[in-house]
Design a protein around this motif. Structure first.
Motif, PDB file in Angstrom:
ATOM      1  N   GLU A  18       0.840  -1.189   0.000  1.00  0.00           N
ATOM      2  CA  GLU A  18       0.000   0.000   0.000  1.00  0.00           C
ATOM      3  C   GLU A  18       0.880   1.245   0.000  1.00  0.00           C
ATOM      4  O   GLU A  18       2.030   1.210   0.422  1.00  0.00           O
ATOM      5  N   GLU A  43       7.219  -3.186  -0.779  1.00  0.00           N
ATOM      6  CA  GLU A  43       5.782  -3.245  -0.484  1.00  0.00           C
ATOM      7  C   GLU A  43       5.432  -2.674   0.883  1.00  0.00           C
ATOM      8  O   GLU A  43       4.265  -2.386   1.158  1.00  0.00           O
ATOM      9  N   ARG A  47       2.527   0.881  -3.093  1.00  0.00           N
ATOM     10  CA  ARG A  47       1.601  -0.016  -3.784  1.00  0.00           C
ATOM     11  C   ARG A  47       2.313  -0.493  -5.044  1.00  0.00           C
ATOM     12  O   ARG A  47       2.356   0.211  -6.048  1.00  0.00           O
TER      13      ARG A  47
END
Length: 278
Positions: A18, A43, A47
């Protein structure tokens, strides 16, 4: 399955993590899964969007011609489908050539640009490398081709220290259930040969990082230096003693350098959000 229609083909992609979008573009003959060792670091902050380029992995393998400009349009079409306006772009080898074209055609969509083992145009030597690999892929068994490729992209020192790893990869290539078609591989080779952004790269304004191994015999160091001479604001990281696969054989250092660069160039709104959460 994460497939989208873009530019007349189906493009396969996966997402991890995200944060601000980070588009990851792999090189000749490879699919997005080869980013795995890097995504584990990325990560936690971004994202990550791992793309199977046209002709590779789960994406369509249409008859050519392919070009880096066409594959950049494929990638930008993917962002459109995902509703992503701006992203960081990082490309390895052919992926870096695609990223150059994306930055030139849609500069407002690029937050930062990372070009790894790259080139802006083929010299006579590099053209011969791509032609030889294309011919070899057409004629050789998969394990022998993998061995030839390894000789080009890995250094002698890496062979000495990791021969069993390389031999395992050769056997895996032989056992692959759905190898890349010959026409798709040749089309990607032609895209690499025809790639030509020299003389245009000065228009790139996004923060840019160039990484390269000084022992790279696939896309040698002078090709990256030529890019840096055009993108005058670019940062450059030379991995001494490493080859085309500096991103793997110097994994921890590569991840640290590239992640630090991208984190320094997150958009202000994201940086403020992180500060508020802290």
């Amino acid at each position: 399955m994460p497939l989208i229609q873009t530019n007349g083909i189906e493009l396969f992609y996966t997402e991890r993590g995200e944060g601000e979008p980070l588009v990851l573009l792999m090189g000749l003959g490879a699919d997005g899964s080869l980013w795995e060792e890097h995504v584990r670091a990325y990560e936690r902050h971004f994202r990550c969007i791992l793309v199977d380029n046209r002709g590779a992995g789960g994406s369509s393998q249409p008859i050519g011609p392919y070009s880096t400009k066409i594959m950049a349009a494929d990638t930008l079409g993917l962002l459109d489908a995902l509703g992503i306006e701006r992203a960081h772009f990082s490309g390895i080898s052919m992926g870096s050539a695609i990223a150059q074209e994306a930055a030139l055609s849609a500069p407002d969509r690029v937050i930062s640009l990372t070009l790894n083992c790259s080139w802006s145009m083929c010299d006579a030597y590099t053209k011969c490398v791509f032609e030889t690999l294309g011919n070899a892929y057409s004629l050789m068994e998969a394990d022998d081709f993998q061995k030839l490729l390894q000789l080009i992209i890995y250094t002698p020192a890496y062979h000495e220290q990791h021969l069993s790893v390389l031999e395992t990869a050769q056997q895996a290539a032989l056992a692959h259930p759905s190898p890349m078609t010959i026409h798709a591989f040749l089309s990607q080779c032609e895209a690499c040969i025809s790639h030509h952004t020299a003389g245009r790269l000065g228009a790139i304004t996004a923060p840019t990082l160039i990484t390269v191994g000084d022992k790279d015999i696939f896309t040698p160091l002078p090709l990256s230096i030529a890019i840096a001479e055009e993108i005058t604001h670019a940062e450059k990281q030379v991995f001494e003693g490493s080859g085309h696969t500096h991103h793997w054989d110097r994994l921890e250092e590569f991840n640290r350098v590239t992640l630090d660069f991208m984190l320094r160039h997150r958009e202000a709104i994201q940086a403020r959000r992180d500060e508020d959460e802290a």
